[in-house]
Design a protein around this motif. Structure first.
Motif, mmCIF file in Angstrom:
data_model
loop_
_atom_site.group_PDB
_atom_site.id
_atom_site.type_symbol
_atom_site.label_atom_id
_atom_site.label_comp_id
_atom_site.label_asym_id
_atom_site.label_seq_id
_atom_site.Cartn_x
_atom_site.Cartn_y
_atom_site.Cartn_z
ATOM 1 N N GLU A 1 -6.130 6.409 -1.754
ATOM 2 C CA GLU A 1 -6.049 5.320 -0.770
ATOM 3 C C GLU A 1 -6.601 4.025 -1.362
ATOM 4 O OE1 GLU A 1 -4.359 5.335 1.881
ATOM 5 O OE2 GLU A 1 -3.923 7.466 1.771
ATOM 6 N N HIS B 1 -9.444 8.027 3.731
ATOM 7 C CA HIS B 1 -9.678 6.590 3.687
ATOM 8 C C HIS B 1 -11.177 6.344 3.684
ATOM 9 C CE1 HIS B 1 -5.720 6.996 5.755
ATOM 10 N NE2 HIS B 1 -5.401 6.095 4.867
ATOM 11 N N HIS C 1 1.621 4.308 -3.109
ATOM 12 C CA HIS C 1 1.392 5.755 -3.029
ATOM 13 C C HIS C 1 2.377 6.536 -3.900
ATOM 14 C CE1 HIS C 1 -1.969 6.316 -0.481
ATOM 15 N NE2 HIS C 1 -1.443 5.749 0.582
ATOM 16 N N HIS D 1 0.846 -1.202 0.000
ATOM 17 C CA HIS D 1 0.000 0.000 0.000
ATOM 18 C C HIS D 1 0.884 1.256 0.000
ATOM 19 C CE1 HIS D 1 -3.459 2.547 1.473
ATOM 20 N NE2 HIS D 1 -2.438 3.227 1.972
ATOM 21 N N GLU D 2 1.874 1.295 0.858
ATOM 22 C CA GLU D 2 2.743 2.477 0.941
ATOM 23 C C GLU D 2 3.567 2.648 -0.336
ATOM 24 O OE1 GLU D 2 1.835 4.373 3.057
ATOM 25 O OE2 GLU D 2 0.965 3.105 4.597
HETATM 26 ZN ZN LIG Z 1 -2.342 5.272 2.376
#
Ligand SMILES: [Zn+2]
Length: 524
Positions: A418, A485, A360, A356-357
């Motif tokens: 997100e 989110h 980004h 997930h990171e």
């Molecule tokens: Zn995030």
């Protein structure tokens, strides 16, 4: 109020980017029930907010019930008037908040006094970014305040008491509350103790291996994305190769030690809980502004958001400005990680978070920062167009999710980055897991949890879903509406609905709710 850790009509934040200038956001109006124009007169809002105000006013000696009614009515009317101003901005308001620090616009006339009030007389050097395109909003607000001085003063006083109030449901929570408070106010000191006790090299090594595997998957995905043109792909791969992982926390002894030594400036008063509390909040606010106040002593390479120094927090980050991911030590516990878990569960939890990171770096914000963290849109117009189309798919998908408890829909636009990071992260970690199984020759039998009759893939997705297991009361949904989110339930449903391997793992027939025949969204 801001200096003492309270929040008035304007919420102070610090931009997480050198020179860390302060900026002001809209307030959350209300007490435990955040008011919006469509809930301000609802029964739950009335019950919680009005009861709160009534109790405080009685405790503070207002014994005329009619007077109390009047004060409450005036405050609620004030909220309505503020919401009317806010609503007349509609979507532009979010833009206005962000742009206020980066756009070259006429200086807001009250900007200096806001800074002075919020930063205690310190004239912050904003270089040439002393700009404000939201003049209209703040001027309207200023007029409103002048016309309703008593209501504003009452609201602020009650809000300050609310901020200081522990609001414990039972005496037995006192110790826990005190611990939380100290952690909240003195995080850098506690962090030293925490890291010593709860973070070790064995964990660092294992997380580092997971990060490596997930990175390989990201690399593969970027290489194989048929919709990228070669120029954009090259930039993307360059960016991926340059991402630096930080596991545990950001190490900066100089700044950490300075923050810890500042405790000398906290004024402790023997036997006076209330005054100590006020002083603690004041101390925390000063610490939060450390970067802004001291930015001239450091350069933009060494100065990072203070958040990144706190290993104790249950969180992970991608930081655009230095193209790094941060996996904080505090998150390396169940339900996000345990060293004894089978790999399927580790990849479905911490592996997904790492993915997930990483992702980004390749979302709509990451598109504007290159491999060395400079602001620079590195996409070609052609690839950027396809990106926008794919992004639109996510926006529409999440816009359709109704939070039935408050009869509102998820904001697909506000949450898109997100959601893209969730989908990308979950795919990356799954392919990383499959590679890991092959490399180590793990047998499916070892990849199960005792007592759970789940295949490794099922376990993988269950671990992901459990990360976002949450319990909400109605008022929490209203608080969540401003978040980037989506509400947890839809973070889970939205993400797995897009992933074919989920349907395979749980045998969802084509055309069923979790496996729609068309309109699956995919960026990475
Ligand atoms: Zn995030």
């Amino acid at each position: 109020l801001t200096n003492y850790g309270g929040i008035g009509l304007i919420k102070e934040e610090v931009l997480p980017q050198y020179p860390f200038p302060p900026y002001f956001k809209l307030p959350d109006l209300g007490f435990e029930y955040i008011v919006h124009s469509d809930n301000i007169h609802s029964n739950s809002s009335k019950e919680l907010n009005e009861k709160r105000m009534r109790n405080y006013l009685r405790l503070y000696g207002v014994d005329d019930e009619q007077k109390i009614d009047q004060i409450i009515t005036d405050i609620v009317n004030l909220w309505s008037a503020i919401l009317n101003i806010t609503n007349s901005f509609d979507e532009d308001l979010a833009n206005c908040e962000v742009l206020s620090v980066v756009m070259d616009e006429e200086t807001f006339p009250l900007w200096d006094s806001y800074l002075e009030i919020a930063w205690n007389g310190t004239q912050f050097d904003l270089d040439d970014e002393n700009t404000w395109p939201c003049n209209y909003f703040y001027n309207q607000l200023d007029k409103l305040c002048n016309a309703n001085k008593e209501a504003i003063a009452n609201y602020f006083a009650l809000k300050f008491i609310y901020r200081m109030d522990a609001r414990l449901e039972d005496k037995k929570f006192q110790t826990e509350h005190c611990n939380t408070m100290i952690q909240f106010v003195l995080p850098h000191l506690l962090d030293e103790i925490y890291m010593e006790e709860y973070f070790d090299n064995e964990t660092r090594r294992e997380i580092s291996d997971i990060v490596k595997e997930v990175r390989k998957s990201l690399h593969e995905i970027l290489e194989q994305a048929e919709w990228l043109d070669e120029e954009t792909r090259e930039q993307a791969l360059l960016k991926e190769a340059a991402i630096k992982p930080h596991i545990g926390r950001l190490e900066n002894k100089n700044v950490t030690n300075r923050l810890i030594r500042q405790i000398n400036e906290f004024h402790y008063v023997e036997g006076n809980y209330e005054l100590n509390l006020v002083n603690l909040f004041k101390f925390r606010t000063m610490q939060r502004r450390f970067n802004g106040l001291h930015h001239k002593e450091y350069d933009n390479y060494t100065m990072k958001p203070l958040e990144l120094l706190k290993g104790i927090q249950v969180n992970s980050f991608y930081y655009n400005v230095d193209n790094s991911i941060y996996v904080m030590a505090g998150i390396l516990h169940p339900p996000a990680y345990h060293k004894a878990w089978p790999a399927a569960l580790k990849f479905g939890t911490i592996g997904y978070l790492v993915g997930h990171e990483f992702t980004h770096g390749f979302d709509s914000v990451g598109a504007h920062y290159n491999s060395v963290g400079e602001e620079n849109y590195w996409w070609t117009a052609k690839a950027g167009k396809v990106f926008n189309e794919r992004e639109e798919c996510f926006v529409n998908q999440y816009n359709a999710y109704e939070i039935t408890e408050i009869k509102r829909f998820v904001d697909g636009n506000q949450t898109k980055d997100e959601n893209i990071a969730d989908s990308g992260g979950l795919r990356e970690a799954l392919s990383a897991y499959h590679r890991h199984v092959k490399e180590l020759n793990l047998s499916p039998k070892d990849e199960q949890m005792p007592g759970l009759e789940l295949t490794p893939e099922q376990l993988y997705f269950m671990g992901f879903a459990q990360l976002w297991c949450a319990s909400y009361k109605e008022r929490h949904y209203w608080e969540e509406l401003k978040s980037e989110h989506a509400v947890e339930k839809f973070r889970v449903l939205g993400t797995v609905t897009n992933i074919e391997d989920f349907s395979k793992a749980y045998n969802c027939p084509v055309g069923s709710k979790m496996n729609p025949a068309k309109n699956k969204c995919r960026m990475w």
